[in-house]
Every structure is written in C-alpha cells, then in structure tokens.
Design an enzyme around this catalytic site. Structure first.
Site, PDB file in Angstrom:
ATOM      1  N   TYR A   1       0.826  -1.212   0.000  1.00  0.00           N
ATOM      2  CA  TYR A   1       0.000   0.000   0.000  1.00  0.00           C
ATOM      3  C   TYR A   1       0.861   1.262   0.000  1.00  0.00           C
ATOM      4  O   TYR A   1       0.568   2.224  -0.707  1.00  0.00           O
ATOM      5  CB  TYR A   1      -0.976  -0.025   1.182  1.00  0.00           C
ATOM      6  CG  TYR A   1      -2.046  -1.065   0.939  1.00  0.00           C
ATOM      7  CD1 TYR A   1      -3.218  -0.731   0.268  1.00  0.00           C
ATOM      8  CD2 TYR A   1      -1.850  -2.396   1.294  1.00  0.00           C
ATOM      9  CE1 TYR A   1      -4.174  -1.689  -0.016  1.00  0.00           C
ATOM     10  CE2 TYR A   1      -2.797  -3.363   1.017  1.00  0.00           C
ATOM     11  CZ  TYR A   1      -3.959  -3.002   0.367  1.00  0.00           C
ATOM     12  OH  TYR A   1      -4.899  -3.944   0.063  1.00  0.00           O
TER      13      TYR A   1
ATOM     14  N   ASN B   1      -0.320   7.987  15.041  1.00  0.00           N
ATOM     15  CA  ASN B   1      -1.247   6.853  15.020  1.00  0.00           C
ATOM     16  C   ASN B   1      -1.897   6.606  16.378  1.00  0.00           C
ATOM     17  O   ASN B   1      -3.081   6.251  16.447  1.00  0.00           O
ATOM     18  CB  ASN B   1      -0.541   5.598  14.499  1.00  0.00           C
ATOM     19  CG  ASN B   1      -0.491   5.610  12.972  1.00  0.00           C
ATOM     20  OD1 ASN B   1      -0.983   6.541  12.350  1.00  0.00           O
ATOM     21  ND2 ASN B   1       0.101   4.595  12.382  1.00  0.00           N
TER      22      ASN B   1
ATOM     23  N   HIS C   1      -4.649   9.206  16.663  1.00  0.00           N
ATOM     24  CA  HIS C   1      -5.819   8.902  15.825  1.00  0.00           C
ATOM     25  C   HIS C   1      -6.691   7.831  16.494  1.00  0.00           C
ATOM     26  O   HIS C   1      -7.916   7.955  16.555  1.00  0.00           O
ATOM     27  CB  HIS C   1      -5.386   8.416  14.431  1.00  0.00           C
ATOM     28  CG  HIS C   1      -4.653   9.454  13.649  1.00  0.00           C
ATOM     29  ND1 HIS C   1      -3.817   9.154  12.602  1.00  0.00           N
ATOM     30  CD2 HIS C   1      -4.617  10.805  13.785  1.00  0.00           C
ATOM     31  CE1 HIS C   1      -3.309  10.277  12.122  1.00  0.00           C
ATOM     32  NE2 HIS C   1      -3.770  11.275  12.827  1.00  0.00           N
TER      33      HIS C   1
ATOM     34  N   ASN D   1     -16.231   7.360  19.768  1.00  0.00           N
ATOM     35  CA  ASN D   1     -17.155   6.222  19.801  1.00  0.00           C
ATOM     36  C   ASN D   1     -17.708   5.966  21.204  1.00  0.00           C
ATOM     37  O   ASN D   1     -18.887   5.645  21.369  1.00  0.00           O
ATOM     38  CB  ASN D   1     -16.474   4.967  19.250  1.00  0.00           C
ATOM     39  CG  ASN D   1     -16.335   5.021  17.742  1.00  0.00           C
ATOM     40  OD1 ASN D   1     -17.018   5.812  17.088  1.00  0.00           O
ATOM     41  ND2 ASN D   1     -15.475   4.206  17.184  1.00  0.00           N
TER      42      ASN D   1
ATOM     43  N   CYS E   1      -2.396  -0.404  10.364  1.00  0.00           N
ATOM     44  CA  CYS E   1      -1.512   0.530  11.077  1.00  0.00           C
ATOM     45  C   CYS E   1      -1.932   0.786  12.520  1.00  0.00           C
ATOM     46  O   CYS E   1      -1.195   0.460  13.446  1.00  0.00           O
ATOM     47  CB  CYS E   1      -1.439   1.851  10.339  1.00  0.00           C
ATOM     48  SG  CYS E   1      -0.572   1.695   8.784  1.00  0.00           S
TER      49      CYS E   1
ATOM     50  N   LYS F   1      -1.822  -2.215  15.122  1.00  0.00           N
ATOM     51  CA  LYS F   1      -0.484  -2.795  15.377  1.00  0.00           C
ATOM     52  C   LYS F   1       0.474  -1.749  15.934  1.00  0.00           C
ATOM     53  O   LYS F   1       1.344  -2.061  16.746  1.00  0.00           O
ATOM     54  CB  LYS F   1       0.075  -3.497  14.144  1.00  0.00           C
ATOM     55  CG  LYS F   1       0.400  -2.622  12.960  1.00  0.00           C
ATOM     56  CD  LYS F   1       1.871  -2.596  12.645  1.00  0.00           C
ATOM     57  CE  LYS F   1       2.086  -1.807  11.359  1.00  0.00           C
ATOM     58  NZ  LYS F   1       3.347  -1.140  11.293  1.00  0.00           N
TER      59      LYS F   1
HETATM   60  P1  NAD Z   1       2.316  -4.130   2.731  1.00  0.00           P
HETATM   61  O1  NAD Z   1       2.339  -5.409   3.464  1.00  0.00           O
HETATM   62  O2  NAD Z   1       1.127  -3.739   1.923  1.00  0.00           O
HETATM   63  O3  NAD Z   1       3.564  -4.082   1.746  1.00  0.00           O
HETATM   64  C1  NAD Z   1       4.840  -4.547   2.072  1.00  0.00           C
HETATM   65  C2  NAD Z   1       5.435  -5.165   0.819  1.00  0.00           C
HETATM   66  O4  NAD Z   1       6.809  -5.456   1.054  1.00  0.00           O
HETATM   67  C3  NAD Z   1       4.771  -6.485   0.429  1.00  0.00           C
HETATM   68  O5  NAD Z   1       4.295  -6.387  -0.906  1.00  0.00           O
HETATM   69  C4  NAD Z   1       5.898  -7.509   0.553  1.00  0.00           C
HETATM   70  O6  NAD Z   1       5.806  -8.534  -0.400  1.00  0.00           O
HETATM   71  C5  NAD Z   1       7.126  -6.620   0.333  1.00  0.00           C
HETATM   72  N1  NAD Z   1       8.397  -7.159   0.833  1.00  0.00           N
HETATM   73  C6  NAD Z   1       8.637  -7.813   1.987  1.00  0.00           C
HETATM   74  N2  NAD Z   1       9.944  -8.132   2.060  1.00  0.00           N
HETATM   75  C7  NAD Z   1      10.550  -7.659   0.955  1.00  0.00           C
HETATM   76  C8  NAD Z   1      11.884  -7.679   0.459  1.00  0.00           C
HETATM   77  N3  NAD Z   1      12.878  -8.254   1.123  1.00  0.00           N
HETATM   78  N4  NAD Z   1      12.134  -7.095  -0.719  1.00  0.00           N
HETATM   79  C9  NAD Z   1      11.139  -6.515  -1.426  1.00  0.00           C
HETATM   80  N5  NAD Z   1       9.850  -6.466  -1.015  1.00  0.00           N
HETATM   81  C10 NAD Z   1       9.555  -7.034   0.162  1.00  0.00           C
HETATM   82  O7  NAD Z   1       2.642  -3.001   3.807  1.00  0.00           O
HETATM   83  P2  NAD Z   1       2.177  -1.456   3.788  1.00  0.00           P
HETATM   84  O8  NAD Z   1       0.774  -1.337   4.246  1.00  0.00           O
HETATM   85  O9  NAD Z   1       2.569  -0.856   2.481  1.00  0.00           O
HETATM   86  O10 NAD Z   1       3.076  -0.868   4.947  1.00  0.00           O
HETATM   87  C11 NAD Z   1       4.490  -0.756   4.808  1.00  0.00           C
HETATM   88  C12 NAD Z   1       5.036   0.023   5.996  1.00  0.00           C
HETATM   89  O11 NAD Z   1       4.523   1.358   5.981  1.00  0.00           O
HETATM   90  C13 NAD Z   1       4.657  -0.550   7.362  1.00  0.00           C
HETATM   91  O12 NAD Z   1       5.725  -0.329   8.241  1.00  0.00           O
HETATM   92  C14 NAD Z   1       3.460   0.283   7.767  1.00  0.00           C
HETATM   93  O13 NAD Z   1       3.325   0.346   9.174  1.00  0.00           O
HETATM   94  C15 NAD Z   1       3.841   1.636   7.201  1.00  0.00           C
HETATM   95  N6  NAD Z   1       2.715   2.504   6.888  1.00  0.00           N
HETATM   96  C16 NAD Z   1       1.588   1.996   6.288  1.00  0.00           C
HETATM   97  C17 NAD Z   1       0.547   2.839   5.962  1.00  0.00           C
HETATM   98  C18 NAD Z   1      -0.701   2.304   5.310  1.00  0.00           C
HETATM   99  O14 NAD Z   1      -1.665   3.062   5.215  1.00  0.00           O
HETATM  100  N7  NAD Z   1      -0.755   1.060   4.856  1.00  0.00           N
HETATM  101  C19 NAD Z   1       0.634   4.205   6.241  1.00  0.00           C
HETATM  102  C20 NAD Z   1       1.783   4.693   6.810  1.00  0.00           C
HETATM  103  C21 NAD Z   1       2.818   3.840   7.135  1.00  0.00           C
END
Ligand code: NAD
Length: 438
Positions: A10, A214, A217, A225, A268, A271
């Site tokens: 994402y 986070n 939020h 709620n 997010c 966790k």
């Molecule tokens: P996600 O699980 O959607 O994506 C992570 C990707 O990394 C996966 O596609 C996985 O296959 C890949 N991956 C794992 N190991 C790898 C490697 N060695 N080489 C290449 N690719 C690899 O996670 P996300 O939701 O995108 O979140 C990523 C980080 O960002 C987390 O730490 C999360 O807390 C943070 N974050 C997420 C959001 C959100 O809205 N989803 C917002 C802010 C911060």
C-alpha cells in the site's frame, strides 16, 4: 533522481508511482511476483483512488518499472526507499524481520556499488530500530560506515489508505529523520515542489512522530465512539454534540477521527498501538490511557454485534468488508471481525464490497482472501441486489454510493447503520433503523 522502492504494498506502490509522477526514475522491488507483474503491466497491485491511472501512465512513459531483484534495483539507483511491512508479532511487539532482511540485501548491494547510496526507511518502526538494529546490519553487509560511506534517513509515511495519492501530493507534513545532513538533503530533494512544512529531526524523533500520529488517531476514534455510545444510551444525538464541540474555534480541534461511527482497524493503528504499549511495558512505563484504546475499540465492535442480535433476524447482509471505504485492504478490518463474530454465531451472512471484489479479480489480494479468509470468501456477493434479496437485516459499514442509493426505507430489511448514513436523521424515525452512534 534514480530511486528504488523496496516493497510494493500500500505504501510502496503509491510512493513509487507518485515519485515517478514527480519526474524521478523509479524501480519498484517486491518478493511477490504477482505485484511485480501487475506493475510492469501498468496495473496497480492495490485498490486506491487514482492509483490505477497513475501507474498506467508512469509505466507507459518508462518512469516506473518493477523487478524482484534488490541488487539490480540498488545498483541502478542513488536512493533506496524501504517500504516493507512491519506487522505485529503474536505478543504485540513490532516484527522487524522484513526490515532486517531488506537491510541485509541493500547493504550487500551497496558494497558492490560505486558512489554514495542513501537508504531511506519509510516503514513504521519504534524509536531506536534504525540506529540500533538496521544501521549495524547495513554497515556489516556494506562493509562501510553509515553517514560517511552511505546515507541513512528515516522518512515516515502519513498517507491514509483511500486517499493516499492525494495525500502524497498534498502531505500534512514531511518528516526527515537524518543521520547526517547529506542524507537529509537527499530525502528533501525527493519531495521538492510538494507543499507542506518539512521537519528535519534526529532519526529516533522521526520514528516516534509516526507513533504520536497513530496513537492519537486511535485515541480520538475511541473517544468519539465511547462518547457516542454514552450519548445514545442517554437519548442524546452525539453528532449534534460533536458538531458544537468541534465548532469551538478556541479549542481548535481537527474534526478528523472525531465523528462517532464504527470501530477502527487496518494495518496501522492497531499494530502501532500494540507495539507502542508493548515497548512501554518493556521499559517499565505505565501507560493506562494508551493500553485501553484497543480494548475500547473491541467493546465498540461488540456493540455492533449486539445491535444485530437485538433485531432477532437471522439472514444478514453486510455492506463493506475492507477496513475502510476506498481501499481493498482487509488487514485487521473491523468489518472482517464483525463478519466473523456473526458467522460464529450462526447468522446466514452475505457480504458485498466492490473494492474487495475488484482486488480479488486483479489477483493482488486473492491469496490473502483465500488463505486467511476462506470462510468469508464463500459469502462474497457480486452485487448489492444479491445481498438485498437475501437479507432480513442489512449492516451498513460503507458509504459506497452504489450501496447508499440502493438501501430501502421502512422495516424490511432492518438497517443497522455503522457509518452514520447521510440520511440518518430521517431514518431515525423509521421502525426498521438502528444506528451504532446517533
Ligand atoms: P504491505 O504489506 O502492503 O507491503 C509490504 C510489501 O513489502 C509487500 O508487498 C511484501 O511482499 C514486500 N516485501 C517484503 N519483504 C521484501 C523484500 N525483502 N524485498 C522486497 N519487497 C519485500 O505493507 P504497507 O501497508 O505498504 O506498509 C508498509 C510500511 O509502511 C509498514 O511499516 C506500515 O506500518 C507503514 N505505513 C503503512 C501505511 C498504510 O496506510 N498502509 C501508512 C503509513 C505507514
């Protein structure tokens, strides 16, 4: 700039596409071949507003491509943006396995590369993770010193799923945790031209800022709620209460996350609260407020189960399954939890979520649905009508326009409103309406 983006989930796929849109040359890397193939085909691996068009465009112009090979990506770029997942361990602590693995891989590639490479961590991680865990791994594998032979920075991500492309181009703030000024300059150059204030801070401060966001939020949603539930029990319209509360300009409180509604979820907030509380406990710091945000959220979810139970009906239609509208992300979705609690109680369930259907079709989320949620996959309907034909009670967990326009009035089916429907005030007078917070 030539940039590798490690992890095309994402955060990674949105960052990769948007940076390519800003004019950078981007190589996305993922261990998941389905995501690599989708991107190279010009298709988005996630369901998000505007991401499909943007990826199609930047792949067509050659500004973005994807590979499974970290070494190839790092060798061909000046900056690596690490966007791999940091999920919860079973005990609530932060899982750093993917970060450690990617730090080893980047370090090894940096060792064989001439010129200075900068490693930027976008993943959410507890203060201290970068300097105490990841920098030693990078130094060991790169055979050099961070801050001298290669750059290191932490650049937390503040996007909200559902509006992440918009958030990228109009960020609430840009936070750069820099090991040394040269590393910080590289990160600042990535986002040149974007609006919003830029804060250059020490690395652990940048890590902690993301947790402040986070945790707050989650706290706001829990507050709204709980207040909503008390108001409802006392016969008070909580939305009117919040309207006036938020109108107080001297308080100057952002209304974001302060409207009574359904429980929060996603990959997010839960966790990150969990790992923050776990870290506090390990450090012997008492955090009674933070420790009770998740239990409060779980109690709120139970209130929705009880609303359905009180209808006395057995055939339930659920609208919405992802953790919020505008995304296909099912991780820790409160609607998944609600569906499971109802399913476990023997309700006959049918579920409609257009974004989940779409991502299942694309393939990116198919494995998650089929391996983690096979019991719900079989209940997914293809249309609103299919659910309406089945349901004696409709649980509305989305404001998707196609759902809103099809919702009948009256008492058959009964409407259980989790999202404070736009016409909630009118529906309140109807016998077949039950709202979670009104
Ligand atoms: P996600 O699980 O959607 O994506 C992570 C990707 O990394 C996966 O596609 C996985 O296959 C890949 N991956 C794992 N190991 C790898 C490697 N060695 N080489 C290449 N690719 C690899 O996670 P996300 O939701 O995108 O979140 C990523 C980080 O960002 C987390 O730490 C999360 O807390 C943070 N974050 C997420 C959001 C959100 O809205 N989803 C917002 C802010 C911060």
């Amino acid at each position: 700039m030539r940039i590798s983006v490690l992890g095309l989930g994402y955060v990674g796929c949105v960052s990769a596409a948007c940076l390519a849109g800003l004019g950078h040359e981007v190589i996305g890397v993922d261990v998941n071949q389905v995501k690599v193939d989708l991107v190279n085909d010009g298709r988005a691996p996630v369901v998000e507003e505007r991401i499909g068009e943007l990826i199609a465009e930047v792949v067509r112009t050659g500004a973005l491509r994807a590979t499974g090979d970290v070494r190839e990506a790092v060798m061909g770029s000046e900056v690596s943006l690490v966007c791999v997942g940091t999920p919860s361990e079973p005990n609530g602590s932060l899982c750093t396995t993917y970060l450690e693995r990617v730090a080893e891989q980047i370090g090894a590639a940096v060792a064989g590369r001439g010129g200075r490479h900068t490693v930027v961590f976008r993943s959410t991680m507890l203060p201290g993770t970068c300097l105490n865990l990841l920098v030693p791994i990078l130094e060991k594998h790169a055979g050099g010193t961070a801050g001298t032979d290669f750059g290191v920075a932490v650049n937390p991500e503040f996007l909200r799923e559902g509006t992440s492309v918009r958030d990228f181009f109009d960020p609430p703030k840009t936070v750069i945790g820099e090991l040394d000024p040269a590393s910080g300059d590289v990160v600042a150059a990535l986002y040149e031209g974007l609006p919003g204030e830029v804060f250059r801070v020490p690395v652990p401060t940048a890590e902690a800022i993301k947790y402040a966001d986070n945790a707050f939020h989650g706290l706001k949603i829990g507050f709204a709620n709980e207040l909503g539930a008390v108001c409802q029990a006392l016969g008070v319209d909580s939305h009117q209460v919040m309207d006036v509360f938020l109108a107080d300009r001297k308080l100057n409180i952002s209304p974001a996350y302060l409207r009574p509604g359904f429980a929060f979820g996603g990959s997010c907030l839960p966790k990150d609260l969990r790992s923050l509380v776990h870290a506090a406990q390990r450090a012997d710091v008492s955090v009674p407020i933070l420790s009770h945000v998740l239990p409060s959220n779980s109690d709120h979810l139970q209130r929705a189960v009880e609303l359905v139970e009180r209808t006395g009906k057995r055939r339930v239609g659920l609208f919405g399954l992802s953790f919020k509208p505008g995304t296909d992300d099912l991780r820790e979705s409160p609607l998944v939890e609600l569906a499971e609690r109802l399913f476990g109680k023997g309700y006959e369930l049918r579920i409609y979520d257009p974004n989940v259907n779409l991502s299942r079709l694309l393939g990116a989320n198919r494995e998650y649905i089929e391996t983690r949620l096979p019991h719900l996959a079989q209940l997914l309907a293809q249309s609103v009508g299919e659910v309406l034909d089945h349901a004696e009670v409709c649980v509305v967990g989305t404001r998707d326009p196609a759902v809103l326009s099809a919702l009948p009035h009256g008492d058959d089916p009964v409407i259980v409103d989790l999202v404070h429907l736009p016409d909630a005030d009118a529906r309140r007078a109807e016998p077949g309406y039950a709202g979670l917070a009104w």
